[in-house]
Design a protein around this motif. Structure first.
Motif, PDB file in Angstrom:
ATOM      1  N   ILE A  93       0.415  -2.935 -50.633  1.00  0.00           N
ATOM      2  CA  ILE A  93       1.016  -1.742 -51.262  1.00  0.00           C
ATOM      3  C   ILE A  93       1.790  -0.930 -50.224  1.00  0.00           C
ATOM      4  CG2 ILE A  93       0.490   0.444 -52.453  1.00  0.00           C
ATOM      5  CD1 ILE A  93      -2.327  -1.129 -53.004  1.00  0.00           C
ATOM      6  N   ASP A  94       2.985  -0.498 -50.597  1.00  0.00           N
ATOM      7  CA  ASP A  94       3.703   0.520 -49.834  1.00  0.00           C
ATOM      8  C   ASP A  94       3.559   1.826 -50.611  1.00  0.00           C
ATOM      9  OD1 ASP A  94       4.438  -1.293 -47.949  1.00  0.00           O
ATOM     10  OD2 ASP A  94       6.528  -1.482 -48.597  1.00  0.00           O
ATOM     11  N   ALA A  95       2.924   2.813 -49.984  1.00  0.00           N
ATOM     12  CA  ALA A  95       2.695   4.093 -50.662  1.00  0.00           C
ATOM     13  C   ALA A  95       3.567   5.149 -49.990  1.00  0.00           C
ATOM     14  CB  ALA A  95       1.220   4.470 -50.575  1.00  0.00           C
ATOM     15  N   LEU A  96       4.448   5.766 -50.789  1.00  0.00           N
ATOM     16  CA  LEU A  96       5.407   6.732 -50.229  1.00  0.00           C
ATOM     17  C   LEU A  96       4.929   8.159 -50.487  1.00  0.00           C
ATOM     18  CD1 LEU A  96       8.822   5.209 -51.415  1.00  0.00           C
ATOM     19  CD2 LEU A  96       7.300   4.466 -49.601  1.00  0.00           C
ATOM     20  N   ALA A  97       5.053   8.999 -49.471  1.00  0.00           N
ATOM     21  CA  ALA A  97       4.632  10.402 -49.658  1.00  0.00           C
ATOM     22  C   ALA A  97       5.493  11.314 -48.815  1.00  0.00           C
ATOM     23  CB  ALA A  97       3.168  10.568 -49.265  1.00  0.00           C
ATOM     24  N   TRP A  98       6.065  12.330 -49.461  1.00  0.00           N
ATOM     25  CA  TRP A  98       6.807  13.354 -48.693  1.00  0.00           C
ATOM     26  C   TRP A  98       6.449  14.763 -49.144  1.00  0.00           C
ATOM     27  CZ3 TRP A  98       9.184   9.514 -51.642  1.00  0.00           C
ATOM     28  CH2 TRP A  98       9.787   9.914 -52.827  1.00  0.00           C
ATOM     29  N   GLU A  99       5.416  14.859 -49.943  1.00  0.00           N
ATOM     30  CA  GLU A  99       4.884  16.176 -50.351  1.00  0.00           C
ATOM     31  C   GLU A  99       3.515  15.939 -50.970  1.00  0.00           C
ATOM     32  OE1 GLU A  99       5.125  17.090 -54.177  1.00  0.00           O
ATOM     33  OE2 GLU A  99       5.035  14.906 -53.942  1.00  0.00           O
ATOM     34  N   SER A 100       2.958  16.991 -51.552  1.00  0.00           N
ATOM     35  CA  SER A 100       1.553  16.993 -51.953  1.00  0.00           C
ATOM     36  C   SER A 100       1.170  15.928 -52.996  1.00  0.00           C
ATOM     37  CB  SER A 100       1.244  18.389 -52.492  1.00  0.00           C
ATOM     38  OG  SER A 100      -0.036  18.429 -52.991  1.00  0.00           O
ATOM     39  N   PHE A 101       1.999  15.714 -54.016  1.00  0.00           N
ATOM     40  CA  PHE A 101       1.574  14.776 -55.062  1.00  0.00           C
ATOM     41  C   PHE A 101       1.571  13.341 -54.550  1.00  0.00           C
ATOM     42  CE2 PHE A 101       2.575  18.471 -57.703  1.00  0.00           C
ATOM     43  CZ  PHE A 101       1.346  18.579 -58.335  1.00  0.00           C
ATOM     44  N   LEU A 113      -9.884   3.980 -54.055  1.00  0.00           N
ATOM     45  CA  LEU A 113      -9.911   2.543 -54.369  1.00  0.00           C
ATOM     46  C   LEU A 113     -10.288   1.724 -53.140  1.00  0.00           C
ATOM     47  CD1 LEU A 113      -6.830   2.279 -56.757  1.00  0.00           C
ATOM     48  CD2 LEU A 113      -9.252   2.303 -57.346  1.00  0.00           C
ATOM     49  N   GLY A 114     -10.169   2.320 -51.959  1.00  0.00           N
ATOM     50  CA  GLY A 114     -10.577   1.639 -50.728  1.00  0.00           C
ATOM     51  C   GLY A 114      -9.710   0.441 -50.384  1.00  0.00           C
ATOM     52  N   LEU A 115      -8.460   0.450 -50.850  1.00  0.00           N
ATOM     53  CA  LEU A 115      -7.585  -0.690 -50.557  1.00  0.00           C
ATOM     54  C   LEU A 115      -7.154  -0.644 -49.094  1.00  0.00           C
ATOM     55  CD1 LEU A 115      -5.727  -0.636 -53.942  1.00  0.00           C
ATOM     56  CD2 LEU A 115      -7.110  -2.528 -53.048  1.00  0.00           C
ATOM     57  N   GLU A 116      -7.057  -1.830 -48.496  1.00  0.00           N
ATOM     58  CA  GLU A 116      -6.802  -1.860 -47.044  1.00  0.00           C
ATOM     59  C   GLU A 116      -5.388  -2.262 -46.673  1.00  0.00           C
ATOM     60  OE1 GLU A 116     -10.095  -4.078 -45.488  1.00  0.00           O
ATOM     61  OE2 GLU A 116     -11.429  -2.342 -45.812  1.00  0.00           O
ATOM     62  N   ASP A 117      -4.788  -3.151 -47.462  1.00  0.00           N
ATOM     63  CA  ASP A 117      -3.428  -3.585 -47.100  1.00  0.00           C
ATOM     64  C   ASP A 117      -2.432  -2.553 -47.664  1.00  0.00           C
ATOM     65  OD1 ASP A 117      -1.148  -4.823 -46.409  1.00  0.00           O
ATOM     66  OD2 ASP A 117      -1.425  -6.601 -47.669  1.00  0.00           O
ATOM     67  N   VAL A 118      -2.446  -1.403 -47.028  1.00  0.00           N
ATOM     68  CA  VAL A 118      -1.619  -0.273 -47.515  1.00  0.00           C
ATOM     69  C   VAL A 118      -0.768   0.232 -46.359  1.00  0.00           C
ATOM     70  CG1 VAL A 118      -1.642   2.033 -48.553  1.00  0.00           C
ATOM     71  CG2 VAL A 118      -3.492   0.412 -49.085  1.00  0.00           C
ATOM     72  N   ARG A 119       0.555   0.253 -46.564  1.00  0.00           N
ATOM     73  CA  ARG A 119       1.438   0.896 -45.569  1.00  0.00           C
ATOM     74  C   ARG A 119       1.834   2.255 -46.138  1.00  0.00           C
ATOM     75  NH1 ARG A 119       6.537  -2.322 -43.745  1.00  0.00           N
ATOM     76  NH2 ARG A 119       7.043  -1.975 -45.935  1.00  0.00           N
ATOM     77  N   VAL A 120       1.496   3.307 -45.436  1.00  0.00           N
ATOM     78  CA  VAL A 120       1.871   4.645 -45.903  1.00  0.00           C
ATOM     79  C   VAL A 120       3.193   5.007 -45.228  1.00  0.00           C
ATOM     80  CG1 VAL A 120       1.190   7.057 -46.063  1.00  0.00           C
ATOM     81  CG2 VAL A 120      -0.555   5.262 -46.181  1.00  0.00           C
ATOM     82  N   ILE A 121       4.202   5.254 -46.037  1.00  0.00           N
ATOM     83  CA  ILE A 121       5.518   5.613 -45.498  1.00  0.00           C
ATOM     84  C   ILE A 121       5.731   7.090 -45.845  1.00  0.00           C
ATOM     85  CG2 ILE A 121       7.984   5.036 -45.495  1.00  0.00           C
ATOM     86  CD1 ILE A 121       7.202   2.216 -46.493  1.00  0.00           C
ATOM     87  N   GLU A 122       5.662   7.921 -44.804  1.00  0.00           N
ATOM     88  CA  GLU A 122       5.579   9.370 -45.040  1.00  0.00           C
ATOM     89  C   GLU A 122       6.786  10.120 -44.497  1.00  0.00           C
ATOM     90  OE1 GLU A 122       1.124  10.920 -44.610  1.00  0.00           O
ATOM     91  OE2 GLU A 122       1.747   9.625 -42.965  1.00  0.00           O
ATOM     92  N   ALA A 123       6.956  11.319 -44.986  1.00  0.00           N
ATOM     93  CA  ALA A 123       7.915  12.254 -44.380  1.00  0.00           C
ATOM     94  C   ALA A 123       7.390  13.662 -44.633  1.00  0.00           C
ATOM     95  CB  ALA A 123       9.295  12.086 -44.997  1.00  0.00           C
ATOM     96  N   ASP A 124       7.908  14.596 -43.866  1.00  0.00           N
ATOM     97  CA  ASP A 124       7.435  15.977 -43.964  1.00  0.00           C
ATOM     98  C   ASP A 124       8.167  16.709 -45.107  1.00  0.00           C
ATOM     99  OD1 ASP A 124       5.882  18.080 -43.297  1.00  0.00           O
ATOM    100  OD2 ASP A 124       6.685  18.350 -41.270  1.00  0.00           O
ATOM    101  N   TYR A 125       7.674  17.885 -45.449  1.00  0.00           N
ATOM    102  CA  TYR A 125       8.320  18.720 -46.469  1.00  0.00           C
ATOM    103  C   TYR A 125       9.806  18.923 -46.134  1.00  0.00           C
ATOM    104  CZ  TYR A 125       4.086  19.819 -48.972  1.00  0.00           C
ATOM    105  OH  TYR A 125       2.959  19.719 -49.757  1.00  0.00           O
TER     106      TYR A 125
END
Ligand SMILES: Cc1ncc(COP(=O)(O)O)c(C=O)c1O
Length: 391
Positions: A93-101, A113-125
């Motif tokens: 999974i690629d999980a994208l996050a750049w704010e709270s939701f 869910l405790g999934l391990e093969d997760v790449r979190v691709i983040e950015a700031d507000y």
């Protein structure tokens, strides 16, 4: 700041909250007079109303004929968590996050869910995650419009047509106000109380044929609560997509959703809804351009939300304040405008940098925003003067 005189005219509707959002122009509780209250949602007329919401929503959104739409419990969160719990675990999974939701979905995926093969691709507000890093062989979970930072994905060009992973999109502040490329989206979720100004409680989930296929072929390794179950014996429960909801919906909310759909159809459908929201963004951009103390939180204009418009204060005076003093400014602006009956609920989200958040979705009239701008100038000048006096 040259003057603290109160502006002379006020917005007709002071509701600028980012959820629940303003009701449609002309709404009154009388639109609920014909609601099917006191009757079973599984009765003939009950099912017909639920089916009408499904069919008219799909038509208004221009969904491909082979996509399915269902009404599910627990608002957008319920719909998105139903998707995460039902679909994930089959591939990375690629999980994208750049704010709270977006960050909340990451914590579901990894923490719950405790999934391990997760790449979190983040950015700031204010920024957006690097969409170019998304791997089409992996599932991707993302939010189309980050409601708490006012940063939206500019388009779906970064999503491969020949992807093998699923695209799972929290689209709640986007759907009905932004153009969503359905061929690029396998799962979309939203709630009624955002762009359509409906009542809260119910979620909507949209599934592409590939998402339906995953539901029928993948058995998650964790237990599945009844309110998340869209399959039985390895097969989709098709009746859910015909209005036989998993559990009991509010027929008052359903009636209100039908009223919103009727309004959207009367004013010209999806293009009219998008046009209203874009016109609102343009009017805010015009005011921001000529107002030295304020700027968009979204750095790149292509990512500026047309619904949850987040604004920061860029005045050198403001920059010199401590963090607590900075937070006090939008809070005071909100209180001043609330007391005047001019604008409600416009302080920025608690986790976002101090600033204002103004809903500009389709139910908001541009004239009301235009009437609000002088009040924002007035309230900022007043808050600044008050703070300077105690400093
Ligand atoms: C992008 C986004 N995701 C999820 C939610 C949560 O939605 P709900 O309260 O409908 O579950 C919101 C609410 O503001 C939101 O803006």
């Amino acid at each position: 700041m040259s003057t603290l005189a109160r502006p002379s005219s006020r917005p007709h509707n002071p509701c600028f909250s980012s959820g629940p959002c303003a009701k449609r122009p002309g709404w009154s509780p009388a639109v609920l007079d014909g609601a099917l209250v006191g009757r079973s949602h599984r009765s003939g007329p009950g099912k017909a109303r639920l089916k009408a919401v499904i069919d008219r929503s799909a038509k208004l959104l221009g969904l491909p004929a082979d996509y399915r739409l269902a009404i599910v419990p627990a608002s957008d969160t319920g719909a998105l968590e139903l998707a995460l719990w039902s679909l994930l675990g089959a591939r990375g999974i690629d999980a994208l996050a750049w704010e709270s939701f977006g960050a909340g979905w990451v914590s579901d995926i990894k923490g719950q869910l405790g999934l391990e093969d997760v790449r979190v691709i983040e950015a700031d507000y204010g920024e957006i995650a690097d969409l170019g890093r998304v791997d089409p062989a992996r599932d991707v979970v993302f939010t189309w419009n980050g409601t708490t930072s006012g940063v939206r994905v500019p388009d779906g060009e970064w999503i491969a047509d020949d992807r093998t992973g699923l695209t799972i999109c929290d689209a709640t502040s986007a759907v009905f106000a932004m153009r969503l490329p359905w061929s690029k989206i396998d799962v979309a979720t939203y709630s009624w109380q955002k762009v359509m100004g409906g009542e809260a409680a119910h979620g909507v989930i949209i599934l592409s044929p590939r998402a339906a296929e995953r539901l029928e072929s993948h058995v998650p390794s964790w237990p599945m609560p009844k309110i998340f179950r869209l399959t039985k014996g390895g097969k989709l429960v098709e009746s859910i997509f015909e209005g036989a909801t998993i559990n009991t919906p509010s027929m008052l909310c359903v009636e209100d959703a039908l009223d919103g759909l009727g309004w959207a159809e009367r004013i010209g459908g999806l293009e009219a809804l998008i046009g209203r929201s874009e016109a609102n963004l343009a009017s805010i951009a015009d005011w921001v351009d000529r107002t030295p103390w304020v700027d968009f939180l979204a750095r790149d204009p292509a990512t500026r939300s047309s619904t949850s418009v987040c604004l920061g204060m860029v005045d050198p005076w403001f920059a010199r304040l401590s963090e607590d003093e900075q937070s006090a400014v939008p809070k005071r602006i909100e209180a001043l405008l609330d007391a005047e009956g001019v604008a409600y609920d416009i302080n920025g989200y608690r986790d976002a940098p101090p600033g204002l958040r103004i809903w500009a979705g389709a139910t908001v009239d541009t004239a009301d925003l235009v009437a609000l701008f002088p009040w924002l100038d007035w309230a900022y000048a007043t808050a600044k003067q008050e703070l300077a006096a105690v400093a």
